[in-house]
Design a protein around this motif. Structure first.
Motif, PDB file in Angstrom:
ATOM      1  N   ILE A  14       0.804  -1.211   0.000  1.00 29.71           N
ATOM      2  CA  ILE A  14       0.000   0.000   0.000  1.00 29.71           C
ATOM      3  C   ILE A  14       0.841   1.267   0.000  1.00 29.71           C
ATOM      4  O   ILE A  14       0.413   2.317  -0.497  1.00 29.71           O
ATOM      5  CB  ILE A  14      -0.966  -0.009   1.210  1.00 29.71           C
ATOM      6  CG1 ILE A  14      -2.119   0.953   0.999  1.00 29.71           C
ATOM      7  CG2 ILE A  14      -0.237   0.262   2.500  1.00 29.71           C
ATOM      8  CD1 ILE A  14      -3.105   0.518  -0.029  1.00 29.71           C
ATOM      9  N   ARG A  15       2.066   1.210   0.502  1.00 29.50           N
ATOM     10  CA  ARG A  15       2.898   2.405   0.585  1.00 29.50           C
ATOM     11  C   ARG A  15       3.769   2.617  -0.645  1.00 29.50           C
ATOM     12  O   ARG A  15       4.482   3.613  -0.732  1.00 29.50           O
ATOM     13  CB  ARG A  15       3.778   2.358   1.841  1.00 29.50           C
ATOM     14  CG  ARG A  15       2.984   2.382   3.146  1.00 29.50           C
ATOM     15  CD  ARG A  15       2.292   3.720   3.326  1.00 29.50           C
ATOM     16  NE  ARG A  15       3.245   4.795   3.600  1.00 29.50           N
ATOM     17  CZ  ARG A  15       2.949   6.085   3.532  1.00 29.50           C
ATOM     18  NH1 ARG A  15       1.744   6.470   3.150  1.00 29.50           N
ATOM     19  NH2 ARG A  15       3.865   6.998   3.793  1.00 29.50           N
ATOM     20  N   THR A 162     -10.215  10.043  -3.457  1.00 34.06           N
ATOM     21  CA  THR A 162      -9.083   9.137  -3.348  1.00 34.06           C
ATOM     22  C   THR A 162      -9.308   8.074  -2.290  1.00 34.06           C
ATOM     23  O   THR A 162     -10.102   8.245  -1.356  1.00 34.06           O
ATOM     24  CB  THR A 162      -7.794   9.908  -3.017  1.00 34.06           C
ATOM     25  OG1 THR A 162      -7.984  10.645  -1.803  1.00 34.06           O
ATOM     26  CG2 THR A 162      -7.448  10.879  -4.136  1.00 34.06           C
ATOM     27  N   GLY A 163      -8.577   6.973  -2.439  1.00 35.46           N
ATOM     28  CA  GLY A 163      -8.626   5.890  -1.474  1.00 35.46           C
ATOM     29  C   GLY A 163      -7.653   6.123  -0.337  1.00 35.46           C
ATOM     30  O   GLY A 163      -6.955   7.134  -0.276  1.00 35.46           O
ATOM     31  N   SER A 164      -7.558   5.156   0.570  1.00 35.96           N
ATOM     32  CA  SER A 164      -6.710   5.304   1.748  1.00 35.96           C
ATOM     33  C   SER A 164      -5.236   5.389   1.397  1.00 35.96           C
ATOM     34  O   SER A 164      -4.431   5.913   2.167  1.00 35.96           O
ATOM     35  CB  SER A 164      -6.934   4.124   2.705  1.00 35.96           C
ATOM     36  OG  SER A 164      -6.690   2.891   2.049  1.00 35.96           O
ATOM     37  N   ASP A 165      -4.854   4.888   0.221  1.00 36.25           N
ATOM     38  CA  ASP A 165      -3.458   4.941  -0.199  1.00 36.25           C
ATOM     39  C   ASP A 165      -3.153   6.170  -1.041  1.00 36.25           C
ATOM     40  O   ASP A 165      -2.029   6.348  -1.502  1.00 36.25           O
ATOM     41  CB  ASP A 165      -3.107   3.683  -0.989  1.00 36.25           C
ATOM     42  CG  ASP A 165      -3.911   3.576  -2.280  1.00 36.25           C
ATOM     43  OD1 ASP A 165      -5.074   4.021  -2.276  1.00 36.25           O
ATOM     44  OD2 ASP A 165      -3.389   3.065  -3.279  1.00 36.25           O
ATOM     45  N   GLY A 166      -4.163   7.011  -1.257  1.00 38.07           N
ATOM     46  CA  GLY A 166      -3.972   8.210  -2.049  1.00 38.07           C
ATOM     47  C   GLY A 166      -4.264   8.040  -3.521  1.00 38.07           C
ATOM     48  O   GLY A 166      -4.267   9.020  -4.271  1.00 38.07           O
ATOM     49  N   PRO A 486     -10.587  -6.852   6.500  1.00 40.61           N
ATOM     50  CA  PRO A 486      -9.378  -6.218   5.964  1.00 40.61           C
ATOM     51  C   PRO A 486      -8.267  -7.204   5.627  1.00 40.61           C
ATOM     52  O   PRO A 486      -7.296  -6.840   4.971  1.00 40.61           O
ATOM     53  CB  PRO A 486      -8.947  -5.276   7.092  1.00 40.61           C
ATOM     54  CG  PRO A 486      -9.462  -5.921   8.337  1.00 40.61           C
ATOM     55  CD  PRO A 486     -10.756  -6.570   7.946  1.00 40.61           C
TER      56      PRO A 486
END
Length: 500
Positions: A14-15, A162-166, A486
């Motif tokens: 994710i990062r 945007t999603g949680s990862d941008g 999750p």
């Protein structure tokens, strides 16, 4: 192995920023990790695994790639490559295809190297951009809409959800048409056709009256376009009887299609608006007007991000905003619905369907093919990730076609239509499929229990070890728990009951 649930997913990386000129590649002398990570992101992990060296260099490597990362220490590059080796690669039963012959198809009879075309937008708006796309592997371009209007764009003109990862989920634009003159665009067509004769140029046009539709279509044909796309659907050009104002009136669709047809002998596609309850009436009008194919969907009228202090929606332009066009992966379910409507309409049999709307991965593309799409247009994903996504689009789809034993794209086209019902009332309702908990993945967060308790049927509890326990007497098999987990630690189970 025919792929369903991926062994690795975006959540595992994710990062990762999916860098340009990635530092991880520069730091690694054995494996170029950036392309592998990108393939995981675009759900093409089996191709990535099969392109690894036979011997895993990461086992004894101190992982300089992770230290060189722009988010040093936040992306588990070595672990992800090890998982490709030991979780994904052993399940790869189909070898990578030796060539891309299976991807060959056509656009209304015009040969395409593969089904992937850049959609009419900023991603296909200059000679240099189109040339780079062709070099990257795109089979064709639908050039940004040619018109005689004097175009001046607003600034800013984009916004997004945007999603949680941008990463962008939904994208709004208030972009208009090509700001080049007609003569400049015709020169671009001539140069592209001269230098890339095997690539397909789909010329998107918009006229203000019958005479302009005829003239623009004629000029595009004379200057190298392989086909013409009539833009009856731009939500940002609706005033004065343009854009989606035309697409919502079947009589105008037929009239202007017929006008273009009279001066144009190459294939003619009509780009339809989704800002209607049903697309079939306009599609049938396009066919009566002489269209050879349909392109759908264009962007959806939308409002995004109302500022709680200024009360202006995004993008804000000098204290004002406007309804704009919504695109991106968020619109894919709506686009699929419209493509299926066109694909199931017997009156449109034989019409080419060029599918557009939220395609990011090869699996997104496949879904449109299964519902009748014969060619595929992409814009928002390219704006976010670049032309380079074509590699995973082609590789993933090619491997899938090989796995299934299909000789080409055409064999897969429309296979999902016969099992698609018009409404839910026809579905079987006597069987309940219970969820199954994969305990080795479960971290005991309890999200499944919360969702079932407050949004379901109170069928999941947590034991003293913080593990879920199913009450079969309460469970109705809705599978909400699968969606909220999750960890992907819940799957459809084999246990099912039949109501009496």
């Amino acid at each position: 192995m025919i792929r369903n649930e991926p062994s690795i997913s975006r959540a595992d990386m994710i990062r990762c920023a999916l860098c340009d000129r990635p530092p991880c590649d520069e730091a690694c002398n054995e494996v170029k990790p950036a392309a592998l990570l990108r393939s995981i992101w675009f759900r093409n992990e089996q191709t990535a695994a099969q392109r690894l060296p036979e011997t895993n260099p990461c086992l004894t490597c101190p992982a300089p790639c992770e230290r060189a990362c722009v988010r040093a220490g936040e992306v588990p590059v070595r672990d992800l490559i090890n998982r490709l080796y030991y979780q994904v690669k052993p399940d790869c039963e189909t070898k990578l295809p030796e060539n891309e012959e299976r991807l060959r198809c056509d656009l209304c009879g015009v040969p395409l190297e593969n089904p992937f075309i850049l959609a009419s937008s900023v991603v296909a708006s200059t000679y240099d951009m189109c040339a780079r796309a062709f070099e990257a592997g795109w089979a064709g371009i639908s050039f940004k809409t040619v018109c005689t209007l004097d175009i001046h764009e607003a600034s800013p003109r984009f916004s997004a959800i945007t999603g949680s990862d941008g990463s962008i989920i939904g994208f709004k634009n208030i972009e208009q048409l090509s700001d080049h003159s007609v003569a400049e665009n015709m020169e671009i067509f001539r140069r592209l056709k001269k230098n890339y004769p095997t690539k397909v140029i789909l010329a998107s046009i918009m006229g203000q009256n019958e005479a302009e539709w005829k003239e623009l279509a004629r000029l595009c044909e004379e200057n190298g376009a392989d086909a013409v796309e009539l833009n009856f659907s731009c939500p940002n050009m609706a005033e004065g009887g343009l854009g989606s104002d035309i697409g919502q009136v079947p009589e105008l669709v037929e009239r202007f299609t017929a006008a273009a047809r009279r001066s144009c002998h190459i294939p003619l596609l009509v780009k339809l608006t989704p800002n209607v309850a049903s697309m079939s009436e306009a599609a049938e009008a396009a066919m009566r007007g002489g269209a050879d194919g349909l392109a759908a969907i264009n962007t959806i009228k939308s409002i995004v991000g109302v500022n709680p202090h200024t009360y202006i929606s995004a993008p804000a332009v000098h204290g004002q905003s406007a309804v704009g066009g919504y695109s991106g992966n968020a619109v894919k379910p709506i686009a699929l619905r419209f493509i299926a409507e066109l694909g199931k309409n017997p009156k449109l049999k034989g019409m080419h369907l060029s599918a557009i709307g939220g395609i990011e991965t090869w699996q997104d593309a496949l879904e449109f093919i299964l519902l009748g799409g014969r060619s595929l247009q992409v814009a928002t994903a390219v704006m976010q990730y670049g032309y380079r996504i074509i590699d995973d689009l082609k590789d993933g789809l090619n491997l899938y076609l090989t796995e299934k034993g299909f000789s080409g794209v055409r064999e897969a086209t429309g296979l999902g239509l016969d099992v698609l019902n018009e409404n839910t009332q026809t579905l079987e309702r006597d069987t309940v499929i219970f969820p199954q908990f994969v305990m080795e993945r479960c971290i005991g967060c309890g999200r499944c229990g919360i969702a079932c308790r407050d949004g379901g049927h109170q069928a999941i509890g947590m034991n003293e070890e913080r593990r879920p326990v199913l009450n079969g007497k309460r469970c109705v098999g809705c599978h909400l728990c699968l969606l909220v987990c999750p960890q992907r630690a819940i799957i459809p189970g084999n246990k099912r009951i039949t109501r009496h």
